[in-house]
Design a protein around this motif. Structure first.
Motif, PDB file in Angstrom:
ATOM      1  N   SER A 276       0.815  -1.211   0.000  1.00 28.55           N
ATOM      2  CA  SER A 276       0.000   0.000   0.000  1.00 28.55           C
ATOM      3  C   SER A 276       0.851   1.266   0.000  1.00 28.55           C
ATOM      4  CB  SER A 276      -0.929  -0.012   1.213  1.00 28.55           C
ATOM      5  OG  SER A 276      -1.876   1.026   1.142  1.00 28.55           O
ATOM      6  N   LEU A 277       2.005   1.201   0.680  1.00 26.16           N
ATOM      7  CA  LEU A 277       2.893   2.365   0.721  1.00 26.16           C
ATOM      8  C   LEU A 277       3.600   2.610  -0.614  1.00 26.16           C
ATOM      9  CD1 LEU A 277       4.748   2.296   4.179  1.00 26.16           C
ATOM     10  CD2 LEU A 277       3.331   4.135   3.284  1.00 26.16           C
ATOM     11  N   THR A 278       3.932   1.558  -1.319  1.00 20.57           N
ATOM     12  CA  THR A 278       4.765   1.696  -2.517  1.00 20.57           C
ATOM     13  C   THR A 278       3.976   1.792  -3.819  1.00 20.57           C
ATOM     14  OG1 THR A 278       5.003  -0.727  -2.600  1.00 20.57           O
ATOM     15  CG2 THR A 278       6.748   0.513  -1.493  1.00 20.57           C
TER      16      THR A 278
ATOM     17  N   THR B  19      13.413   1.406  -1.443  1.00 21.98           N
ATOM     18  CA  THR B  19      14.464   2.336  -1.008  1.00 21.98           C
ATOM     19  C   THR B  19      13.894   3.717  -0.741  1.00 21.98           C
ATOM     20  OG1 THR B  19      16.059   1.119  -2.371  1.00 21.98           O
ATOM     21  CG2 THR B  19      16.711   3.299  -1.607  1.00 21.98           C
ATOM     22  N   ASP B  20      12.996   4.177  -1.622  1.00 23.24           N
ATOM     23  CA  ASP B  20      12.365   5.492  -1.436  1.00 23.24           C
ATOM     24  C   ASP B  20      11.607   5.551  -0.110  1.00 23.24           C
ATOM     25  OD1 ASP B  20      13.277   6.394  -3.888  1.00 23.24           O
ATOM     26  OD2 ASP B  20      11.478   5.746  -4.960  1.00 23.24           O
ATOM     27  N   VAL B  21      10.838   4.493   0.171  1.00 24.97           N
ATOM     28  CA  VAL B  21      10.038   4.464   1.395  1.00 24.97           C
ATOM     29  C   VAL B  21      10.932   4.437   2.631  1.00 24.97           C
ATOM     30  CG1 VAL B  21       8.389   3.113   2.751  1.00 24.97           C
ATOM     31  CG2 VAL B  21       8.059   3.374   0.276  1.00 24.97           C
ATOM     32  N   ILE B  22      11.958   3.578   2.617  1.00 28.88           N
ATOM     33  CA  ILE B  22      12.862   3.474   3.769  1.00 28.88           C
ATOM     34  C   ILE B  22      13.575   4.792   4.011  1.00 28.88           C
ATOM     35  CG2 ILE B  22      14.956   2.360   4.639  1.00 28.88           C
ATOM     36  CD1 ILE B  22      14.030  -0.205   3.235  1.00 28.88           C
ATOM     37  N   LYS B  23      14.087   5.402   2.951  1.00 34.57           N
ATOM     38  CA  LYS B  23      14.771   6.689   3.101  1.00 34.57           C
ATOM     39  C   LYS B  23      13.830   7.763   3.634  1.00 34.57           C
ATOM     40  CE  LYS B  23      18.528   6.351  -0.307  1.00 34.57           C
ATOM     41  NZ  LYS B  23      19.104   6.928  -1.556  1.00 34.57           N
ATOM     42  N   THR B  24      12.596   7.755   3.154  1.00 29.21           N
ATOM     43  CA  THR B  24      11.616   8.750   3.607  1.00 29.21           C
ATOM     44  C   THR B  24      11.282   8.558   5.087  1.00 29.21           C
ATOM     45  OG1 THR B  24      10.657   8.850   1.394  1.00 29.21           O
ATOM     46  CG2 THR B  24       9.330   9.710   3.193  1.00 29.21           C
ATOM     47  N   LEU B  25      11.061   7.302   5.493  1.00 27.62           N
ATOM     48  CA  LEU B  25      10.712   7.026   6.889  1.00 27.62           C
ATOM     49  C   LEU B  25      11.879   7.314   7.832  1.00 27.62           C
ATOM     50  CD1 LEU B  25       8.700   3.697   6.474  1.00 27.62           C
ATOM     51  CD2 LEU B  25       7.788   5.970   6.929  1.00 27.62           C
TER      52      LEU B  25
ATOM     53  N   ILE C  89      16.427   9.983   5.482  1.00 27.25           N
ATOM     54  CA  ILE C  89      17.726   9.966   4.788  1.00 27.25           C
ATOM     55  C   ILE C  89      17.536  10.637   3.438  1.00 27.25           C
ATOM     56  CG2 ILE C  89      19.553   8.524   3.833  1.00 27.25           C
ATOM     57  CD1 ILE C  89      18.731   6.356   5.846  1.00 27.25           C
ATOM     58  N   ASP C  90      18.192  11.749   3.216  1.00 19.71           N
ATOM     59  CA  ASP C  90      18.057  12.516   1.974  1.00 19.71           C
ATOM     60  C   ASP C  90      16.585  12.704   1.602  1.00 19.71           C
ATOM     61  OD1 ASP C  90      20.857  12.600   1.689  1.00 19.71           O
ATOM     62  OD2 ASP C  90      20.873  10.678   0.611  1.00 19.71           O
ATOM     63  N   PRO C  91      15.802  13.354   2.459  1.00 18.90           N
ATOM     64  CA  PRO C  91      14.364  13.469   2.205  1.00 18.90           C
ATOM     65  C   PRO C  91      14.044  14.233   0.924  1.00 18.90           C
ATOM     66  CG  PRO C  91      15.033  14.921   4.003  1.00 18.90           C
ATOM     67  CD  PRO C  91      16.214  14.061   3.687  1.00 18.90           C
ATOM     68  N   VAL C  92      13.042  13.723   0.212  1.00 16.78           N
ATOM     69  CA  VAL C  92      12.551  14.349  -1.012  1.00 16.78           C
ATOM     70  C   VAL C  92      11.138  14.866  -0.729  1.00 16.78           C
ATOM     71  CG1 VAL C  92      11.948  13.980  -3.440  1.00 16.78           C
ATOM     72  CG2 VAL C  92      13.904  12.755  -2.424  1.00 16.78           C
ATOM     73  N   PRO C  93      10.866  16.159  -0.975  1.00 17.42           N
ATOM     74  CA  PRO C  93       9.550  16.726  -0.645  1.00 17.42           C
ATOM     75  C   PRO C  93       8.375  15.938  -1.235  1.00 17.42           C
ATOM     76  CG  PRO C  93      11.076  18.469  -1.224  1.00 17.42           C
ATOM     77  CD  PRO C  93      11.781  17.181  -1.495  1.00 17.42           C
ATOM     78  N   GLU C  94       8.510  15.501  -2.499  1.00 10.70           N
ATOM     79  CA  GLU C  94       7.415  14.750  -3.124  1.00 10.70           C
ATOM     80  C   GLU C  94       7.157  13.431  -2.398  1.00 10.70           C
ATOM     81  OE1 GLU C  94       9.983  15.993  -4.676  1.00 10.70           O
ATOM     82  OE2 GLU C  94       9.174  17.502  -6.072  1.00 10.70           O
ATOM     83  N   HIS C  95       8.239  12.746  -2.015  1.00 14.72           N
ATOM     84  CA  HIS C  95       8.088  11.482  -1.290  1.00 14.72           C
ATOM     85  C   HIS C  95       7.505  11.716   0.099  1.00 14.72           C
ATOM     86  CE1 HIS C  95      11.481   9.519  -3.918  1.00 14.72           C
ATOM     87  NE2 HIS C  95      10.409   9.858  -4.609  1.00 14.72           N
TER      88      HIS C  95
ATOM     89  N   VAL D 201       3.716  12.207  -0.291  1.00 11.54           N
ATOM     90  CA  VAL D 201       3.001  10.971  -0.622  1.00 11.54           C
ATOM     91  C   VAL D 201       2.917  10.050   0.586  1.00 11.54           C
ATOM     92  CG1 VAL D 201       3.101   8.849  -1.994  1.00 11.54           C
ATOM     93  CG2 VAL D 201       3.522  11.052  -3.086  1.00 11.54           C
ATOM     94  N   VAL D 202       4.056   9.876   1.298  1.00 11.04           N
ATOM     95  CA  VAL D 202       4.099   8.925   2.412  1.00 11.04           C
ATOM     96  C   VAL D 202       3.419   9.476   3.658  1.00 11.04           C
ATOM     97  CG1 VAL D 202       5.625   7.691   4.022  1.00 11.04           C
ATOM     98  CG2 VAL D 202       6.165   7.746   1.575  1.00 11.04           C
ATOM     99  N   PHE D 203       3.804  10.675   4.103  1.00  8.40           N
ATOM    100  CA  PHE D 203       3.358  11.184   5.398  1.00  8.40           C
ATOM    101  C   PHE D 203       2.007  11.898   5.358  1.00  8.40           C
ATOM    102  CE2 PHE D 203       8.029  11.032   6.224  1.00  8.40           C
ATOM    103  CZ  PHE D 203       7.974  10.106   7.261  1.00  8.40           C
ATOM    104  N   GLU D 204       1.619  12.439   4.217  1.00  5.30           N
ATOM    105  CA  GLU D 204       0.368  13.180   4.158  1.00  5.30           C
ATOM    106  C   GLU D 204      -0.774  12.371   3.550  1.00  5.30           C
ATOM    107  OE1 GLU D 204       0.516  17.156   2.661  1.00  5.30           O
ATOM    108  OE2 GLU D 204       2.542  17.495   3.437  1.00  5.30           O
ATOM    109  N   PHE D 205      -0.456  11.436   2.682  1.00  2.00           N
ATOM    110  CA  PHE D 205      -1.519  10.684   2.005  1.00  2.00           C
ATOM    111  C   PHE D 205      -1.596   9.220   2.418  1.00  2.00           C
ATOM    112  CE2 PHE D 205      -0.621  14.115  -1.172  1.00  2.00           C
ATOM    113  CZ  PHE D 205      -1.834  14.765  -1.043  1.00  2.00           C
ATOM    114  N   ARG D 206      -0.521   8.479   2.261  1.00  4.12           N
ATOM    115  CA  ARG D 206      -0.620   7.021   2.402  1.00  4.12           C
ATOM    116  C   ARG D 206      -0.515   6.530   3.841  1.00  4.12           C
ATOM    117  NH1 ARG D 206       2.854   5.129  -2.988  1.00  4.12           N
ATOM    118  NH2 ARG D 206       1.433   6.129  -4.487  1.00  4.12           N
ATOM    119  N   LEU D 207       0.477   6.988   4.583  1.00  2.46           N
ATOM    120  CA  LEU D 207       0.696   6.437   5.922  1.00  2.46           C
ATOM    121  C   LEU D 207      -0.452   6.729   6.882  1.00  2.46           C
ATOM    122  CD1 LEU D 207       2.709   4.682   7.373  1.00  2.46           C
ATOM    123  CD2 LEU D 207       3.928   6.740   8.127  1.00  2.46           C
ATOM    124  N   PRO D 208      -0.959   7.976   6.986  1.00  3.69           N
ATOM    125  CA  PRO D 208      -2.105   8.191   7.882  1.00  3.69           C
ATOM    126  C   PRO D 208      -3.324   7.371   7.483  1.00  3.69           C
ATOM    127  CG  PRO D 208      -1.682  10.152   6.565  1.00  3.69           C
ATOM    128  CD  PRO D 208      -0.513   9.236   6.373  1.00  3.69           C
TER     129      PRO D 208
END
Length: 340
Positions: free
Chosen positions: A27-29, A38-44, A47-53, A56-63
């Motif tokens: 569901s996250l990917t 790798t994108d998800v792990i880095k975002t969580l 590590i080198d955070p990307v605004p778009e990621h 997607v992860v913290f505002e839409f999918r994870l909650p």
């Protein structure tokens, strides 16, 4: 035998947890915007955070995933309690009218605070479960009024009264929704079918106190549910104050359902399916059934929500409809099996 069932319980719990993690990963990917592991792990791990990621992860999918898990867990446990109290495998919070009561209160809240639900403050979001609890208690009050006979709740009458109360409150909910402006009516209509599309971290925070307070109460009283499956006279002979225990368990389940309905609308069949699947997996003892039922409920809602948001993308189905596609045939199967 007991050791074998205990081993089976722990194996089921671990397998369910692994399956849940796998579903969360998918569901996250996956979605309109695909991410790699790798994108998800880095975002969580930041590590080198990307605004778009991050968005997607913290505002839409994870909650959304967290709320789906909370809702499934709460409805699964509440369904186990309701079936234990009524001694009826076809019972669930929706059939007893609890969902309808909480839904009625939720629509009333939207009507009173029209236009303020989307992007609402934490205070207003925290107030929503309180309205839901009041609606659930109102439904319970009607149930007690009409199902109380000779100083106790009649399980058979409880189901019939619950269906009648649920139908009445559903009709009242439709009447209230017709009083709304078009924008709020559209939101209420989607919400009532069972949807978590507007998930955010404030909704997660609104659910946590209810779960911290009520889940331990229900788990601690799991042995009481085992005792309640005996005959009424046998239970009283063991010194159990049956009506008091039923009332505590029913109010706790109403609180859990109200917290769930306040963030997801009325999602049916989770409270019906989860206990049945759990009992097939780990037996009839509620100490083992309750956690597995909650885990099964989490899987049902998280998987259904993923299907709802991806299969018909960019359009999105309410998660309640996806669960109903599975739930209605299973309910008919249980109904026919009960008649045999």
């Amino acid at each position: 035998m007991r050791r074998s069932m205990e081993r089976r319980y722990w194996m089921t719990l671990v397998a369910g947890a692994v399956l849940l993690l796998a579903v969360v990963y998918v569901s996250l990917t996956n979605g309109v915007f695909n991410l790699t592991v790798t994108d998800v792990i880095k975002t969580l791990l930041r590590i080198d955070p990307v605004p778009e990621h991050d968005m997607v992860v913290f505002e839409f999918r994870l909650p959304r995933i967290v709320i789906a898990a909370f809702v499934g867990f709460g409805l699964g446990i509440a369904g186990t309690v309701v079936q234990g109290i009524t001694k009826n495998g076809l019972a669930d919070p929706g059939i007893l009218g609890i969902n309808a009561g909480a839904g009625f209160a939720g629509v009333l809240f939207m009507l009173l605070f029209e236009g303020k639900m989307i992007g609402a403050s934490l205070l207003s979001i925290m107030a929503m479960p309180m309205f839901g609890l009041a609606g659930g208690l109102m439904a319970a009050g009607f149930i007690y009024l009409f199902a109380w006979r000779n100083g106790r709740l009649e399980p058979g009458t409880l189901i019939l009264v619950g269906i009648a109360v649920g139908s009445g409150l559903s009709a009242a909910t439709i009447y209230l929704s017709l009083k709304m402006n078009p924008q709020d009516y559209e939101m209420a209509a989607v919400w009532l079918t069972g949807s978590i599309w507007n998930a955010n971290w404030n909704y997660v925070l609104s659910m946590i106190p209810w779960f911290l307070l009520l889940v331990p109460v229900v788990f601690r009283k799991a042995p009481i549910l085992d005792v309640l499956q005996l005959g009424e006279e046998s239970v009283k002979g063991l010194g159990v104050r049956t009506e008091k225990e039923k009332s505590v368990l029913l109010i706790a389940s109403i609180g859990l359902v109200s917290a769930c309905v306040s963030v997801s609308g009325s999602i049916g069949f989770v409270g019906l399916l989860s206990p049945h699947i759990a009992k097939r997996l780990v037996g009839l003892h509620h100490r083992r059934v309750m956690p597995i039922s909650g885990l099964v409920g989490m899987l049902l809602v998280v998987i259904s929500d993923f299907i709802a948001k991806t299969v018909f993308s960019p359009a999105e189905l309410p998660v309640g409809i996806v669960i109903s596609i599975v739930g209605v045939p299973y309910f008919v199967y249980l109904l026919f099996r009960a008649k045999m």
